[in-house]
Design an enzyme around this catalytic site. Structure first.
Site, PDB file in Angstrom:
ATOM      1  N   LYS A 192       0.815  -1.400   0.029  1.00 25.75           N
ATOM      2  CA  LYS A 192      -0.057  -0.067   0.233  1.00 25.75           C
ATOM      3  C   LYS A 192       1.150   1.240   0.171  1.00 25.75           C
ATOM      4  CE  LYS A 192      -2.351   3.558   1.635  1.00 25.75           C
ATOM      5  NZ  LYS A 192      -1.799   4.476   1.201  1.00 25.75           N
ATOM      6  N   GLU A 267       8.168   1.420  11.580  1.00 22.55           N
ATOM      7  CA  GLU A 267       9.331   2.535  11.375  1.00 22.55           C
ATOM      8  C   GLU A 267       8.916   3.844  11.543  1.00 22.55           C
ATOM      9  OE1 GLU A 267      12.361   1.650  11.486  1.00 22.55           O
ATOM     10  OE2 GLU A 267      12.331  -0.724  10.895  1.00 22.55           O
ATOM     11  N   CYS A 301      13.507  10.446   7.569  1.00 22.98           N
ATOM     12  CA  CYS A 301      13.306  10.367   9.012  1.00 22.98           C
ATOM     13  C   CYS A 301      14.366  10.637   9.854  1.00 22.98           C
ATOM     14  CB  CYS A 301      12.643   8.970   8.989  1.00 22.98           C
ATOM     15  SG  CYS A 301      13.506   7.795   8.397  1.00 22.98           S
ATOM     16  N   GLU A 402       8.748  16.848  15.244  1.00 16.37           N
ATOM     17  CA  GLU A 402       9.202  16.619  13.530  1.00 16.37           C
ATOM     18  C   GLU A 402       8.645  17.551  12.766  1.00 16.37           C
ATOM     19  OE1 GLU A 402       7.876  12.761  11.688  1.00 16.37           O
ATOM     20  OE2 GLU A 402      10.080  12.321  11.142  1.00 16.37           O
TER      21      GLU A 402
HETATM   22  P1  NAD Z   1       1.912   8.949   7.289  1.00 17.61           P
HETATM   23  O1  NAD Z   1       2.156   8.084   8.372  1.00 17.61           O
HETATM   24  O2  NAD Z   1       0.964  10.025   7.001  1.00 17.61           O
HETATM   25  O3  NAD Z   1       1.444   7.770   5.974  1.00 17.61           O
HETATM   26  C1  NAD Z   1       2.365   6.776   5.781  1.00 17.61           C
HETATM   27  C2  NAD Z   1       1.690   5.486   5.282  1.00 17.61           C
HETATM   28  O4  NAD Z   1       0.416   5.248   6.144  1.00 17.61           O
HETATM   29  C3  NAD Z   1       0.724   6.221   3.984  1.00 17.61           C
HETATM   30  O5  NAD Z   1       0.954   5.257   3.123  1.00 17.61           O
HETATM   31  C4  NAD Z   1      -0.691   6.582   4.203  1.00 17.61           C
HETATM   32  O6  NAD Z   1      -1.505   6.630   3.184  1.00 17.61           O
HETATM   33  C5  NAD Z   1      -0.834   5.629   5.474  1.00 17.61           C
HETATM   34  N1  NAD Z   1      -1.569   5.628   6.355  1.00 17.61           N
HETATM   35  C6  NAD Z   1      -2.310   6.755   6.652  1.00 17.61           C
HETATM   36  N2  NAD Z   1      -3.154   7.011   7.886  1.00 17.61           N
HETATM   37  C7  NAD Z   1      -3.561   5.634   7.924  1.00 17.61           C
HETATM   38  C8  NAD Z   1      -4.359   4.775   8.846  1.00 17.61           C
HETATM   39  N3  NAD Z   1      -5.087   5.355   9.542  1.00 17.61           N
HETATM   40  N4  NAD Z   1      -4.012   3.457   8.902  1.00 17.61           N
HETATM   41  C9  NAD Z   1      -3.202   2.924   7.730  1.00 17.61           C
HETATM   42  N5  NAD Z   1      -2.331   3.593   7.193  1.00 17.61           N
HETATM   43  C10 NAD Z   1      -2.651   4.797   7.013  1.00 17.61           C
HETATM   44  O7  NAD Z   1       3.417   9.268   6.831  1.00 17.61           O
HETATM   45  P2  NAD Z   1       3.928  10.261   5.496  1.00 17.61           P
HETATM   46  O8  NAD Z   1       3.482  11.648   5.684  1.00 17.61           O
HETATM   47  O9  NAD Z   1       3.425   9.412   4.412  1.00 17.61           O
HETATM   48  O10 NAD Z   1       5.533   9.969   5.863  1.00 17.61           O
HETATM   49  C11 NAD Z   1       6.393  10.873   6.792  1.00 17.61           C
HETATM   50  C12 NAD Z   1       6.360  10.318   8.010  1.00 17.61           C
HETATM   51  O11 NAD Z   1       7.188   8.988   7.876  1.00 17.61           O
HETATM   52  C13 NAD Z   1       7.453  10.949   8.770  1.00 17.61           C
HETATM   53  O12 NAD Z   1       6.935  11.038  10.329  1.00 17.61           O
HETATM   54  C14 NAD Z   1       8.718  10.097   8.884  1.00 17.61           C
HETATM   55  O13 NAD Z   1       9.648  10.444   9.875  1.00 17.61           O
HETATM   56  C15 NAD Z   1       8.216   8.901   8.620  1.00 17.61           C
HETATM   57  N6  NAD Z   1       9.320   7.912   8.109  1.00 17.61           N
HETATM   58  C16 NAD Z   1       9.817   6.988   8.949  1.00 17.61           C
HETATM   59  C17 NAD Z   1      10.840   6.242   8.265  1.00 17.61           C
HETATM   60  C18 NAD Z   1      11.587   5.206   9.284  1.00 17.61           C
HETATM   61  O14 NAD Z   1      12.178   4.541   8.720  1.00 17.61           O
HETATM   62  N7  NAD Z   1      11.523   5.315  10.615  1.00 17.61           N
HETATM   63  C19 NAD Z   1      11.386   6.351   6.882  1.00 17.61           C
HETATM   64  C20 NAD Z   1      10.392   7.071   6.414  1.00 17.61           C
HETATM   65  C21 NAD Z   1       9.705   7.994   6.837  1.00 17.61           C
END
Ligand code: NAD
Length: 499
Positions: A192, A267, A301, A402
């Site tokens: 997804k 993550e 991240c 963040e």
């Molecule tokens: P997000 O949490 O908004 O979304 C991530 C994914 O989850 C997307 O595919 C989104 O559609 C899905 N999603 C959103 N709401 C959901 C729900 N209620 N249930 C299930 N899935 C859902 O994050 P983002 O804005 O896409 O990415 C940025 C974030 O990701 C930052 O916080 C960053 O630090 C983190 N990140 C972490 C790592 C790591 O390895 N720790 C790596 C990259 C990004």
């Protein structure tokens, strides 16, 4: 479509034409509802593709296909065959690096230098790394502590169907990190991707078909987190969730997964400290701190967003950082000379800008940047100047939360104990950096920092063999290395009486 990198872009143009379908059970299909969403180019606001938007019903079809494939053809493949499939996929991806790089840059605004030389080749290497692991998973023979005439051993078995949810910041690599280890271990997968950057995952789907994976082994469902993501998290026939994204959504996933007792790897977000001691090789440290912050527009991240600099070199370091930010080329991410492209969306740009405004109200000094860029070729895009803030208290919003954009907080420190305490004063624990030539200092800080990764005299370097994951609110579990594939297996203990 223009010619970039000397690669004919007609194939990308062709890929982008027509409404993009989902991959379910080895076939490209529209969403059952027929609904769609637009994919926007963050560099100019253009709609570059229309994608089918799925919901619970589409997820259910994908889960059924993945379950049938898990119980059927995929469980019958030998580890060596799984190695072959993954290597074949790596070979196909390697042949089309430039096409993937171009599409990823178009879709996510990551600079072409980063996608072409970083993200896409890294995805190839990651597939090959876990292709190798497929044939090397073993259990143990266990000498029983209670003795007796028994043969006892453990087996490592795949978990089943894995729901893999990824963010937008490096979409192809993020997808491949969620794909290779579970497949190598014998699981089937539902991918997804983020609604904001779906395209390279769909193009990878074409290569998955070309590589000959049996139908249903890899499924791709597209749509919003609220609908598709939640449907995956709560589906009773999914065994594991592999999630990368924000801490807030991660916590929600953990709660939802509890009802069906899914395994989870999370993550999550970060607010990583990067510490420069006065005895460091300062040129190297400044360069590392700058790249560790502004690579990918700060949308990484592990970005070193809280830079602590020993007081005696604070001015020297900040002056140099400002000079580097002044020279940084912000612009069209398809231009190889560009060092910083647009942020992912208008909403995200506004959110980052808000953080800068709040910081100013809380007493911060803007050393450089802070403005949205809209002139000339940047019109319509989500561009922000690289921004450096100082005069910040530890409890300032910009230091605590963040931001996920190009905003660096620089703060002086005097004592090692003081900086360790301040570095750990966060709910996050993803990564940290230390710059010093003193081994004792380095070890003291490594020992004390609450972070899943600590870099010393380097920053951002990662490796497929080295486990990566967050402590505290930055996550649960790890990816990469043996532990990364172990997380997609379960242990079965076997006890055979020899009497
Ligand atoms: P997000 O949490 O908004 O979304 C991530 C994914 O989850 C997307 O595919 C989104 O559609 C899905 N999603 C959103 N709401 C959901 C729900 N209620 N249930 C299930 N899935 C859902 O994050 P983002 O804005 O896409 O990415 C940025 C974030 O990701 C930052 O916080 C960053 O630090 C983190 N990140 C972490 C790592 C790591 O390895 N720790 C790596 C990259 C990004």
């Amino acid at each position: 479509m223009s010619k970039v990198l000397g690669v004919p872009q007609e194939s990308v143009a062709q890929f982008l034409s027509g409404t993009k379908q989902m991959l379910i059970n080895g076939e490209w299909v529209p969403s059952l509802s027929g609904k769609t969403y637009d994919s926007i180019n963050p560099a100019n606001g253009d709609v570059i593709a229309i994608i089918y938007e799925g919901d619970e019903a589409d997820v259910d079809q994908a889960v059924r296909a993945a379950r049938v494939a898990f119980n059927g053809p995929w469980s019958k493949t030998s580890p060596a065959e799984r190695t072959k499939f993954l290597n074949k996929l790596a070979d196909l991806l390697e042949q089309r690096v430039e096409e993937f790089a171009y599409l990823e840059t178009l879709d996510g605004g990551n600079t072409i230098t980063l996608t072409r030389y970083g993200f896409v080749p890294s995805a190839v290497a990651h597939l090959r790394y876990y292709a190798g692991w497929a044939t090397k998973l073993t259990g143990q023979t266990i000498p029983l502590t209670s003795g007796g005439n028994f043969h006892a051993y453990t087996r490592r078995e795949p978990l089943g169907v894995c729901g893999q949810i990824t963010p937008w910041n490096y979409p192809l690599l993020g997808t491949v990190w969620k794909l290779a280890a579970p497949l190598a271990a014998g699981n089937t997968v539902i991918l997804k991707p983020s609604q904001q950057t779906t395209l390279t995952t769909l193009l990878l789907g074409e290569l998955i078909m070309e590589a000959g994976f049996p139908a249903g082994v890899v499924n791709i469902v597209t749509g919003s987190g609220r609908k598709i993501g939640e449907a995956i998290t709560s589906h009773p026939d999914i065994d594991k969730i592999g999630f990368t994204g924000s801490t807030e959504v991660g916590k929600g996933i953990m709660r939802k997964s509890a009802d069906t007792l899914k395994k989870i790897t999370l993550e999550l977000g970060g607010k990583s400290p990067n510490i420069i001691f006065a005895d460091a090789d300062l040129d190297k440290a400044i360069q590392g701190a700058f790249m560790g912050m502004f690579t990918n527009q700060g949308q990484i991240c592990v970005a070193g967003t809280r830079l602590y600099v020993e007081k005696s070199v604070f001015q020297q370091v900040t002056e140099k950082l400002v000079e580097m930010a002044q020279k940084m080329k912000v612009g069209n991410p398809l231009d190889p000379a560009t060092q910083m492209g647009p942020l992912i969306s208008k909403e995200h740009l506004q959110s980052v800008k808000n953080y800068i405004e709040i910081a100013k109200k809380e007493g911060a000094t803007v050393l450089i940047g802070g403005n949205v860029l809209q002139e000339g070729e940047l019109a319509g895009g989500n561009y922000l100047e690289p921004t450096i803030l100082t005069d910040l208290e530890e409890n300032c919003t910009a230091v605590k939360e963040e931001i996920f954009g190009p905003v660096l907080c620089v703060m002086p420190f005097e004592q090692i104990e003081e900086v360790i305490e301040r570095a750990n004063e966060t709910e996050y624990g993803l990564a940290a950096g230390v710059w010093t030539q003193n081994l004792t200092t380095a070890h003291k800080v490594i020992d004390a920092l609450e972070a899943g990764t600590v870099w010393v005299n380097t920053y951002l370097k990662s490796d497929n063999g080295l486990p990566f994951g967050g402590h505290k609110h930055s996550g649960i579990g790890v990816e990469m290395g043996y532990q990364g594939i172990e997380a997609y297996t379960k242990t079965k203990s076997v006890l055979i009486s020899l009497n």
